[in-house]
Design an enzyme around this catalytic site. Structure first.
Site, mmCIF file in Angstrom:
data_model
loop_
_atom_site.group_PDB
_atom_site.id
_atom_site.type_symbol
_atom_site.label_atom_id
_atom_site.label_comp_id
_atom_site.label_asym_id
_atom_site.label_seq_id
_atom_site.Cartn_x
_atom_site.Cartn_y
_atom_site.Cartn_z
ATOM 1 C CE LYS A 57 -43.388 35.595 56.883
ATOM 2 N NZ LYS A 57 -42.727 35.508 55.574
ATOM 3 C CB SER A 82 -49.846 30.280 54.889
ATOM 4 O OG SER A 82 -48.737 30.567 55.721
ATOM 5 C CD GLU A 208 -35.750 23.816 54.249
ATOM 6 O OE1 GLU A 208 -36.405 24.432 53.394
ATOM 7 O OE2 GLU A 208 -34.912 22.933 53.963
ATOM 8 N N GLY A 212 -40.678 19.592 54.260
ATOM 9 C CA GLY A 212 -40.492 20.799 53.450
ATOM 10 C C GLY A 212 -39.033 21.189 53.344
ATOM 11 C CG ASP A 214 -38.350 24.503 49.979
ATOM 12 O OD1 ASP A 214 -38.826 24.127 51.068
ATOM 13 O OD2 ASP A 214 -38.238 25.708 49.667
ATOM 14 C CB SER A 308 -40.154 32.920 63.261
ATOM 15 O OG SER A 308 -40.842 31.691 63.191
#
Length: 325
Positions: A57, A82, A208, A212, A214, A308
């Protein structure tokens, strides 16, 4: 004929790489003969758990923050997250001599909140199951005249995230497939833009948690789908709908989405610790879980994996590896 300009391009990712040079870490690419034998392919792990703030990030946060005007920087930055993006924006703000206010869920991992505060950010909390973090952050940014840097729904953020894949491919050369965790979709959008821009035939596989799904549902429906806020150990992927910008990229460039269970994620975390000697947080372990559990069919000979992040405190890590919640 009308054409739509994509929100992020290979040139944007390459420009972000230049901007991040000497600021973000060029993270290592790890290999494991044991992993190769289990998977039946050469696997290259891009270890963003060694990135600043412990996750990819920082790439997107710093790329976006560094492009703000001096007047915007003087007023400060707002964000919602989060945990990992929260830390990333807090550190980017500190590096650029400004301040940050971060909207975080009340149940965010304590280690991530502590790290965010340690970088000097102000924390505003909300209930992730009843509150709207985007609305809260937008209202806060408007009230205080802050520049809002979202965790994925921003071209400069996506471009910064894509530099991880760019570095990986510079080191490994062409790969048959690249596996990437999918939450809001920024890492995948940037990675797919970079990877497909360099090697159009590379197979982009998003991963995923089962609870979750989506993005998988959205790609199957051809439109963004919302689900109830998922309950999964992969807190960085506990989102209810893909981003609008990220989905516009991923629906063009992602070849498939596979799902992994929380138990498979735990096993991947344990494998990474015991065999690779690295600590990986649940969200960062999902692509490795997909490989170890055989969730990806028809694997090519050479596979890239973006690990990640590694932001998980020792107590929670031990509980998860022991099979506890």
């Amino acid at each position: 004929m009308t054409t739509t300009t994509p929100p992020v391009t290979l040139d944007d990712v390459q420009a972000a790489a230049t901007r991040l040079k000497g600021v973000a870490h060029r993270t290592p690419v790890l290999r494991s003969r044991t992993l190769d034998a289990l998977v039946g392919a050469e696997v290259f792990l891009k270890c963003e758990n060694f990135q600043r703030v412990g996750a990819f990030k920082f790439r997107g946060a710093y790329n976006a923050a560094s492009r703000l005007t001096p007047a915007q920087l003087a007023r400060g930055i707002a964000a919602y997250s989060s945990g990992n993006h929260a830390q990333a924006v807090a550190l980017a703000a500190r590096e650029l001599g400004t301040t940050a206010v971060i909207v975080m869920p009340e149940d965010a991992p304590p280690s991530k909140r502590a790290a965010t505060e340690g970088y000097g950010a102000e924390i505003v909390t909300y209930d992730r199951y009843t509150g709207d973090r985007v609305a809260i952050a937008e209202a806060l940014a408007a009230e205080r005249s802050l520049a809002l840097i979202p965790p994925y729904e921003h071209p400069h953020v996506m471009a910064g995230q894509g530099t991880a894949a760019l570095e990986l491919l510079e080191e490994t050369g062409e790969l048959g497939a690249l596996l990437t965790p999918v939450g809001g979709g920024g890492l995948m959008a940037g990675s797919a833009t970079a990877a497909k821009g360099l090697h159009p035939d590379i197979r982009m596989v998003g991963v995923e948690p089962e609870a979750g799904d989506d993005t998988k549902r959205s790609l199957e429906a051809g439109r963004r789908v919302s689900i109830p806020v998922p309950k999964t150990i992969a807190d960085g992927q506990a989102l209810h709908t893909p981003g609008e910008l990220t989905f516009s990229v991923n629906r063009r460039l992602v070849d498939e989405i596979v799902l992994v269970s929380d138990d498979e994620i735990r096993e991947a975390m344990r494998f990474a610790f015991e065999r690779l000697k690295i600590v990986v947080e649940p969200s960062g372990a999902t692509p490795l879980a997909a490989l170890l559990s055989g969730r990806v069919s028809g694997l090519p000979d050479r596979i890239g994996v973006i690990v990640s992040g590694g932001n998980v405190d020792a107590e929670r890590f031990a509980r998860l590896c022991a099979g506890e919640v």
